[in-house]
Design a protein around this motif. Structure first.
Motif, PDB file in Angstrom:
ATOM      1  N   ASP A   1       0.845  -1.180   0.000  1.00 15.80           N
ATOM      2  CA  ASP A   1       0.000   0.000   0.000  1.00 15.80           C
ATOM      3  C   ASP A   1       0.888   1.240   0.000  1.00 15.80           C
ATOM      4  O   ASP A   1       1.444   1.620   1.026  1.00 15.80           O
ATOM      5  CB  ASP A   1      -0.892  -0.054   1.259  1.00 15.80           C
ATOM      6  CG  ASP A   1      -1.946   1.039   1.210  1.00 15.80           C
ATOM      7  OD1 ASP A   1      -2.178   1.598   0.115  1.00 15.80           O
ATOM      8  OD2 ASP A   1      -2.518   1.361   2.273  1.00 15.80           O
ATOM      9  N   GLY A   2       1.083   1.826  -1.151  1.00 14.32           N
ATOM     10  CA  GLY A   2       1.975   2.980  -1.252  1.00 14.32           C
ATOM     11  C   GLY A   2       3.435   2.623  -1.068  1.00 14.32           C
ATOM     12  O   GLY A   2       4.273   3.486  -0.841  1.00 14.32           O
ATOM     13  N   LEU A   3       3.746   1.355  -1.162  1.00 11.14           N
ATOM     14  CA  LEU A   3       5.135   0.901  -0.989  1.00 11.14           C
ATOM     15  C   LEU A   3       5.448  -0.188  -2.018  1.00 11.14           C
ATOM     16  O   LEU A   3       4.702  -1.167  -2.140  1.00 11.14           O
ATOM     17  CB  LEU A   3       5.331   0.328   0.419  1.00 11.14           C
ATOM     18  CG  LEU A   3       6.723  -0.257   0.716  1.00 11.14           C
ATOM     19  CD1 LEU A   3       7.780   0.838   0.772  1.00 11.14           C
ATOM     20  CD2 LEU A   3       6.712  -1.041   2.027  1.00 11.14           C
ATOM     21  N   PHE A   4       6.533   0.020  -2.762  1.00 18.74           N
ATOM     22  CA  PHE A   4       6.923  -0.912  -3.813  1.00 18.74           C
ATOM     23  C   PHE A   4       8.416  -1.185  -3.642  1.00 18.74           C
ATOM     24  O   PHE A   4       9.183  -0.243  -3.473  1.00 18.74           O
ATOM     25  CB  PHE A   4       6.650  -0.304  -5.190  1.00 18.74           C
ATOM     26  CG  PHE A   4       5.240   0.211  -5.305  1.00 18.74           C
ATOM     27  CD1 PHE A   4       4.213  -0.619  -5.706  1.00 18.74           C
ATOM     28  CD2 PHE A   4       4.940   1.518  -4.957  1.00 18.74           C
ATOM     29  CE1 PHE A   4       2.903  -0.160  -5.781  1.00 18.74           C
ATOM     30  CE2 PHE A   4       3.647   1.998  -5.022  1.00 18.74           C
ATOM     31  CZ  PHE A   4       2.614   1.153  -5.432  1.00 18.74           C
ATOM     32  N   ALA A   5       8.792  -2.450  -3.679  1.00 16.18           N
ATOM     33  CA  ALA A   5      10.204  -2.746  -3.430  1.00 16.18           C
ATOM     34  C   ALA A   5      10.645  -3.979  -4.192  1.00 16.18           C
ATOM     35  O   ALA A   5       9.854  -4.887  -4.467  1.00 16.18           O
ATOM     36  CB  ALA A   5      10.443  -2.958  -1.933  1.00 16.18           C
ATOM     37  N   VAL A   6      11.934  -3.996  -4.540  1.00 15.04           N
ATOM     38  CA  VAL A   6      12.557  -5.231  -4.999  1.00 15.04           C
ATOM     39  C   VAL A   6      13.753  -5.500  -4.097  1.00 15.04           C
ATOM     40  O   VAL A   6      14.397  -4.573  -3.604  1.00 15.04           O
ATOM     41  CB  VAL A   6      13.014  -5.185  -6.476  1.00 15.04           C
ATOM     42  CG1 VAL A   6      11.817  -5.067  -7.412  1.00 15.04           C
ATOM     43  CG2 VAL A   6      14.004  -4.059  -6.719  1.00 15.04           C
ATOM     44  N   ALA A   7      14.012  -6.793  -3.861  1.00 12.40           N
ATOM     45  CA  ALA A   7      15.154  -7.207  -3.048  1.00 12.40           C
ATOM     46  C   ALA A   7      15.792  -8.392  -3.742  1.00 12.40           C
ATOM     47  O   ALA A   7      15.108  -9.259  -4.284  1.00 12.40           O
ATOM     48  CB  ALA A   7      14.701  -7.591  -1.644  1.00 12.40           C
ATOM     49  N   ASP A   8      17.113  -8.411  -3.756  1.00 13.62           N
ATOM     50  CA  ASP A   8      17.884  -9.455  -4.439  1.00 13.62           C
ATOM     51  C   ASP A   8      18.755 -10.119  -3.378  1.00 13.62           C
ATOM     52  O   ASP A   8      19.739  -9.548  -2.925  1.00 13.62           O
ATOM     53  CB  ASP A   8      18.714  -8.775  -5.535  1.00 13.62           C
ATOM     54  CG  ASP A   8      19.606  -9.741  -6.308  1.00 13.62           C
ATOM     55  OD1 ASP A   8      19.750 -10.911  -5.886  1.00 13.62           O
ATOM     56  OD2 ASP A   8      20.173  -9.311  -7.324  1.00 13.62           O
ATOM     57  N   GLY A   9      18.320 -11.313  -2.958  1.00 11.16           N
ATOM     58  CA  GLY A   9      19.035 -12.020  -1.892  1.00 11.16           C
ATOM     59  C   GLY A   9      20.406 -12.474  -2.346  1.00 11.16           C
ATOM     60  O   GLY A   9      20.579 -12.937  -3.469  1.00 11.16           O
ATOM     61  N   LEU A  10      21.389 -12.345  -1.464  1.00 13.15           N
ATOM     62  CA  LEU A  10      22.775 -12.690  -1.807  1.00 13.15           C
ATOM     63  C   LEU A  10      23.170 -14.017  -1.187  1.00 13.15           C
ATOM     64  O   LEU A  10      22.577 -14.463  -0.215  1.00 13.15           O
ATOM     65  CB  LEU A  10      23.722 -11.617  -1.273  1.00 13.15           C
ATOM     66  CG  LEU A  10      23.303 -10.172  -1.500  1.00 13.15           C
ATOM     67  CD1 LEU A  10      24.175  -9.250  -0.684  1.00 13.15           C
ATOM     68  CD2 LEU A  10      23.380  -9.846  -2.969  1.00 13.15           C
ATOM     69  N   GLY A  11      24.183 -14.602  -1.755  1.00 17.19           N
ATOM     70  CA  GLY A  11      24.784 -15.754  -1.094  1.00 17.19           C
ATOM     71  C   GLY A  11      24.269 -17.097  -1.571  1.00 17.19           C
ATOM     72  O   GLY A  11      24.851 -18.116  -1.272  1.00 17.19           O
TER      73      GLY A  11
END
Ligand code: MN
Length: 354
Positions: free
Chosen positions: A150-160
Motif C-alpha cells: 500500500d503505497g510501498l513498492f520494493a525489490v530485493a535481491d538475496g545474496l549468497g
C-alpha cells in the motif's frame, strides 16, 4: 622523392590539421615516411592518404587514438558493429543526462517558495497501479522478491545463494512493509530500513548472506521517495525518456564515479557484482534516500541486476514504452532479460502514476 607530400599538402588531402598529424606521428598512428634531417620537415607518401582518411573518419566518430592504432594493425570489420552499439548507447546516455538536467531546472522552478505558480500534485497511493514479474533466469532458485504494498513498492535481491538469500530478501521486504504500515512518514520509512537490516542480520548473521533493497514509497509527509542500498535500481520514464535515479553500490560503479574506470568497461568487469552496501551484512546499513518528483503519466521501474544487466539502455527504454499496463511492461522486461541469456534471477516491478 618528387611525389612526397609536405605536412601542409598532406593535411589538405586527408582533412587532418598539421597539429593533429604531429600528435598522431608521436603516437605512432601515422608516421611520416621521411623527415628532412637538416630542416626537420616531415614528408608523407601519397599512399598514406587513405590511412589518414580512415583515421580522420574514425576520430570524428569518437574512437580513441589507441583503439584506432590497434584496429589498423589488424582490421577486423566486426569492430564496426561494436562501435556502432557504443555510439548508440552514448547517445542514449547523453539524452538521459539532458532530460535529467532539464528536469532539475524544472524541479527548482516548481519548488515551494519559488515564484513559479505551477501547481504540483503529490500522487496518492490510489493514483498508482503496479505490476511485477520475476524469473529464476539462469539459476536453479529464485532469491529475488518483488513487493507491491500500500503505497510501498520494493525489490530485493538475496545474496549468497541457496535458501539463505531468499530468506534475507523476504525478511527485508516483509519487515519494511510492516514497519512502514505502522508509520508512513519519511522518518518512519528510514527506521523501517534500520529495522529490516537488523532483522536480516539477526536471522542470517552467521551465514554469508544479505540482500539488496530498493523501495519506492509514497510517504505521508514528504510524498514520493526512494530508499536504496545495493545494486538493484529505480528508473523513471517520463515523456518516453528513461532516467536512472539510484546509484549502484558496487566496487565498479564507485570506480567509474571517481573516473578510475571507463564506463563501457564496467559491464564486463570481474568485480561488477561485488557490493559495497547491502542489508543484513552488518549491524547497520547506510541507505540512500531522496524525494522523487512524480507527475501523472510517469512510469517507475524497480528491478534487480539480473533484469537490467543483459539489456542495453535502448532496449530497456523500448520495452518500457511498448507495453501499456505495468504488469505487461514488467513481464516483457523479464522475458527480454531471460531471452538475452541472463545468468541471474530477473525481477521487474513497474508502477504507473495516473
Ligand atoms: Mn541478482
Amino acid at each position: 622523392m618528387d611525389d612526397l607530400l609536405t605536412i601542409g599538402e598532406f593535411s589538405v588531402s586527408c582533412g587532418l590539421s598539421p597539429k593533429m598529424l604531429r600528435s598522431y606521428a608521436a603516437a605512432g598512428l601515422l608516421v611520416p615516411i621521411a623527415v628532412d634531417a637538416w630542416s626537420g620537415y616531415r614528408y608523407y607518401s601519397p599512399a598514406q592518404v587513405h590511412r589518414a582518411r580512415v583515421v580522420a573518419a574514425l576520430r570524428r566518430a569518437g574512437i580513441g587514438v589507441e583503439e584506432i592504432a590497434g584496429f589498423l594493425d589488424a582490421p577486423d570489420p566486426r569492430r564496426f558493429a561494436e562501435w556502432d552499439e557504443r555510439i548508440r548507447q552514448s547517445a542514449v546516455t547523453h539524452r538521459e543526462a539532458l532530460a535529467l538536467a532539464r528536469e532539475l531546472l524544472r524541479e527548482q522552478a516548481e519548488a515551494p517558495g519559488s515564484s513559479a505558480t505551477t501547481e504540483r500534485k503529490t500522487p496518492m497511493a490510489e493514483h498508482l497501479s503496479a505490476g511485477a514479474a520475476t524469473d529464476a533466469g539462469g539459476r536453479a532458485d529464485n532469491e529475488d522478491i518483488a513487493l507491491v504494498g500500500d503505497g510501498l513498492f520494493a525489490v530485493a535481491d538475496g545474496l549468497g545463494g541457496l535458501s539463505e538469500g531468499a530468506l534475507a530478501a523476504r525478511t527485508a521486504t516483509e519487515t519494511l512493509a510492516a514497519a512502514f504500515a505502522a508509520d508512513a512518514t519519511l522518518d518512519g520509512l528510514i527506521s523501517a530500513c534500520r529495522e529490516a537490516n537488523r532483522m536480516v542480520w539477526q536471522r542470517t548473521g552467521a551465514e554469508q548472506t544479505g540482500t539488496t533493497l530498493t523501495a519506492f514509497a509514497i510517504t505521508s509527509d514528504r510524498g514520493p521517495v526512494f530508499v536504496h542500498a545495493g545494486d538493484s535500481r529505480l528508473y523513471r520514464m517520463r515523456d518516453g525518456l528513461v532516467v536512472r535515479l539510484t546509484r549502484d553500490h558496487t566496487v565498479t560503479a564507485e570506480l567509474v564515479e571517481t573516473g578510475a574506470l571507463r564506463a563501457d568497461l564496467a559491464a564486463t568487469h570481474p568485480h561488477r557484482r561485488v557490493l559495497t552496501r547491502a542489508f543484513g551484512v552488518g549491524p547497520s546499513v547506510e541507505v540512500d534516500y531522496a524525494g522523487v518528483l512524480c507527475r501523472p503519466g510517469d512510469r517507475m521501474l524497480l528491478c534487480t541486476d539480473g533484469a537490467f544487466e543483459p539489456l542495453s539502455a535502448a532496449d530497456l527504454t523500448a520495452t518500457l514504452r511498448s507495453e501499456s499496463t505495468p504488469r505487461a511492461a514488467a513481464e516483457a522486461l523479464v522475458r527480454h532479460a531471460v531471452r538475452a541469456g541472463t545468468e541471474d534471477n530477473a525481477t521487474a516491478l513497474v508502477v504507473d502514476i495516473a
